[in-house]
Design a protein around this motif. Structure first.
Motif, mmCIF file in Angstrom:
data_model
loop_
_atom_site.group_PDB
_atom_site.id
_atom_site.type_symbol
_atom_site.label_atom_id
_atom_site.label_comp_id
_atom_site.label_asym_id
_atom_site.label_seq_id
_atom_site.Cartn_x
_atom_site.Cartn_y
_atom_site.Cartn_z
ATOM 1 N N ASN A 96 41.956 36.093 36.260
ATOM 2 C CA ASN A 96 42.466 37.616 37.493
ATOM 3 C C ASN A 96 43.807 36.899 37.761
ATOM 4 O O ASN A 96 45.164 36.100 37.145
ATOM 5 N N TYR A 298 38.762 36.079 43.660
ATOM 6 C CA TYR A 298 37.876 36.443 42.360
ATOM 7 C C TYR A 298 38.014 37.987 43.081
ATOM 8 O O TYR A 298 37.120 38.449 43.130
ATOM 9 N N SER A 301 38.081 40.862 41.163
ATOM 10 C CA SER A 301 37.061 41.555 39.940
ATOM 11 C C SER A 301 35.975 41.400 40.510
ATOM 12 O O SER A 301 35.106 42.495 41.551
ATOM 13 N N TRP A 307 36.253 47.580 40.164
ATOM 14 C CA TRP A 307 36.210 46.598 38.699
ATOM 15 C C TRP A 307 34.578 46.431 38.527
ATOM 16 O O TRP A 307 34.548 46.878 37.691
#
Length: 327
Positions: A96, A298, A301, A307
């Motif tokens: 990340n 996160y 993501s 994403w």
């Protein structure tokens, strides 16, 4: 009132979340993200560095180096900063952005390996880079989380005893499998004491740790593309493999109830919930799962719509076709 002198001295060991109000499963979640490194990896980092110091492997000019997808790299960056040591984290594009920035903020150097392995992962390429680096310059000290016994000993000494204290009647323990340090440490602790605890490893579909076929994996944390040297299946009673679509769904279900956890936690919760449904339908065994980290790292993501669409397509029903549980 706790008063500390180093960041690795502080870690919350006795916080458990009752997931029955969130998932309906009879499961308690041991929350390991409440320390200055934000993950369970702080224990392993501190243990491995301390052991290297005791063994005389670290000199004033040493450069610690480790292959990590994020959390151990952050923990080592923190320990190295405290001790005035240089640290290089060797990672890959799945790490990340927030984790890379955090390591650099702590003074670490971050090297991103772009070359994929023949099996589609990055771990083999990362380890090859680390080996070559250490061979070319003796100042570099590779702690090697994949083989270092300090990794599992940290959890043998701390994580497992904390679970045993909180749940003396424990029947089932779910632990995610990455390097397998947490898994091996906890399993050894309970098995060596003859405790009637079923140890269930939770792994990602596409991981080769327990003999699975290598597949694309986008969520960093659990799973490997190279079998860790630490893993010993004789300590494990069962293994569950979880597809990443279910990992993400579990994370979002938890977030919808106000609990923002990381991808590894989503995998463990999803796998544990499914296993309990299959093995203990309608029952309430004393079951605990280990949550490795929280979810802030996160946000770009697994919690970011763009994403998710790029890597998994539009949202749909849960994919149960890859579920597996075997003794």
């Amino acid at each position: 009132m706790p008063v500390i002198k180093t960041p690795q001295e502080f870690n919350v060991e006795d916080l458990f979340l009752d997931l029955r109000t969130v998932t309906g499963a009879p499961l308690y979640l041991k929350c390991e993200g409440f320390n200055f490194a934000g993950s369970v990896k702080l224990k392993a980092a501190a243990e491995m560095v301390a052991a290297a110091e005791r063994d005389g492997l670290i000199r004033p000019d040493s450069v610690l180096v480790e292959s990590s997808s994020g959390n151990l790299g952050i923990a080592l960056a923190m320990v190295a900063a405290d001790k005035g040591l240089r640290f290089l984290c060797v990672t890959d594009p799945r790490c990340n952005t927030a984790s890379r920035r955090l390591m650099r903020a702590l003074g670490a150097e971050v090297m991103v390996i772009e070359a994929q392995d023949p099996n589609g992962g990055y771990l083999e390429s990362r380890i090859r880079f680390v080996r070559d680096l250490c061979a070319s310059d003796s100042r570099h000290v590779w702690l090697n989380q994949y083989a270092n016994p300090g990794n599992w000993r940290a959890h043998y000494r701390h994580t497992a005893p904390a679970i045993a204290r909180g749940f003396p009647g424990l029947e089932v323990l779910f632990v995610g499998a990455g390097t397998t340090g947490t898994l091996m440490g906890c399993a050894r602790y309970f098995k060596e004491r003859g405790a009637p605890v079923t140890i269930v490893a939770v792994d990602a579909v596409g991981s080769v740790t327990f003999g699975g076929l290598p597949e694309r994996r986008m969520v960093p944390g659990l799973g490997t593309s190279v079998r860790p040297e630490l893993v010993d299946e004789s300590w494990v009673d069962d293994v569950v493999h979880v597809p990443e679509t279910d990992t993400i769904r579990a994370c979002h279900d938890l977030a919808a109830r106000g609990f923002l956890f990381g991808g590894s936690t989503g995998t463990v919760v999803s796998g544990a919930t499914r296993w309990l449904e299959e093995k203990y339908p309608g029952e309430e065994p004393v079951a605990v799962a280990v949550s490795p980290d929280l979810g802030e790292r996160y946000l770009d993501s697994i919690y970011e719509e763009g994403w998710l669409r790029e890597h998994f397509g539009p949202p749909g029903p849960p994919d149960r076709s890859h579920w597996s549980a075997h003794p």
